[in-house]
Enzyme design. Structure first.
Site, PDB file in Angstrom:
ATOM      1  N   TYR A 173      -2.516  -0.858   1.844  1.00  0.00           N
ATOM      2  CA  TYR A 173      -1.181  -0.982   2.435  1.00  0.00           C
ATOM      3  C   TYR A 173      -1.237  -1.713   3.777  1.00  0.00           C
ATOM      4  O   TYR A 173      -0.468  -2.643   4.036  1.00  0.00           O
ATOM      5  CB  TYR A 173      -0.578   0.415   2.614  1.00  0.00           C
ATOM      6  N   LYS A 177       0.384  -5.434   4.911  1.00  0.00           N
ATOM      7  CA  LYS A 177       1.320  -5.579   6.021  1.00  0.00           C
ATOM      8  C   LYS A 177       0.747  -6.466   7.124  1.00  0.00           C
ATOM      9  O   LYS A 177       1.483  -7.173   7.815  1.00  0.00           O
ATOM     10  CB  LYS A 177       1.686  -4.205   6.582  1.00  0.00           C
TER      11      LYS A 177
END
Length: 267
Positions: A173, A177
């Protein structure tokens, strides 16, 4: 809507904008869409699976005198994204002027179930890159025709404070990002001459969204104790910052990453 050319290279007033929020049928995306509604913006509530929730949100906005339409599209499918922008422009009689890239590949924020570094498979990274980066590239490229017509545009990407403080190493994740942050800055530089501002708003764990629903309560308590303001950020807190980046007040800001987490991470 009044003549958008009067605001060339700057943002339209919020009540003259068409704002598209990806993944806004539920969770943080819904909170962001709701924050724009009182400002008078026309809302495109994008969803992939949450049809009922998205339609209910659009209807709630319309019931209060606002303008909203729910449109299904997988943001990783460029043809579906192009069709969504065309539908939105036809619905409101004006192009999308602000894009909020909020849609997230499936992910549960439960540190007890995270994949450790020596076990995680690269396919998990690929899924997050596809959701965070490919989705954003598709929406930005689809928006550019309208942005050029207007002479300006706003892109607001949703990031994370785990860049600065990987207190829970969500490897896939966070990497996705982080790539989106790089895209934020390179696109800001490249699209600036077209009057397009590209920024990121990054939060920590929010109390509470669908993604953070699996988080143990004691984790929220620890975050509150560690933050400067001794509280956990809510989706509504976060959404207010997103609205700022869509407004004329942020006309001199691009390529930036604003951390909204009650002072948990600084810098």
């Amino acid at each position: 809507m009044s003549n958008p050319q009067a605001f060339t290279s700057e943002a339209l007033p919020l009540d003259e904008q068409v704002v598209l929020v990806t993944g806004s049928g539920r969770g943080l995306g819904a909170a962001i869409a709701k924050a724009f509604a009182p400002e008078g913006a026309a809302l495109v509530i994008n969803y992939r699976y949450s049809a009922e929730a998205a339609e209910e949100l659009a209807e709630a906005v319309r019931a209060r005198g606002g303008r909203a339409v729910a449109i299904e599209a997988d943001v990783t499918d460029s043809r579906a994204v192009d069709a969504m922008f065309e539908t939105a422009a036809a619905e409101f009689g004006a192009p999308v002027s602000t894009v909020v890239n909020n849609a997230l590949a499936d992910f549960s924020f439960n540190g007890d179930e995270r994949q450790p570094a020596d076990e995680i498979d690269y396919s998990d990274f690929a899924d997050q890159f596809r959701g965070s980066v490919e989705g954003a590239v598709n929406t930005i490229q689809a928006a550019m025709h309208g942005f050029r017509e207007l002479g300006s545009g706003r892109v607001i990407n949703i990031g994370t404070n785990l860049f600065q403080d990987p207190v829970v190493p969500y490897h896939d994740y966070t990497a996705g990002k982080a790539a989106l942050l790089s895209l934020t800055r390179t696109f800001a530089k490249d699209l600036g001459p077209a009057g397009v501002r590209v920024n990121m708003v990054s939060g920590g764990l929010l109390r509470t969204t669908d993604a953070s629903s699996a988080t143990p309560e004691e984790v929220f308590d620890q975050i509150a104790a560690a933050s400067a303001l001794r509280r956990v950020t809510t989706p509504e807190d976060f959404a207010s910052a997103v609205v700022f980046f869509a407004s004329p007040a942020s006309r001199a800001v691009t390529g930036q990453n604003l951390i909204v987490d009650n002072g948990l991470v600084m810098g």
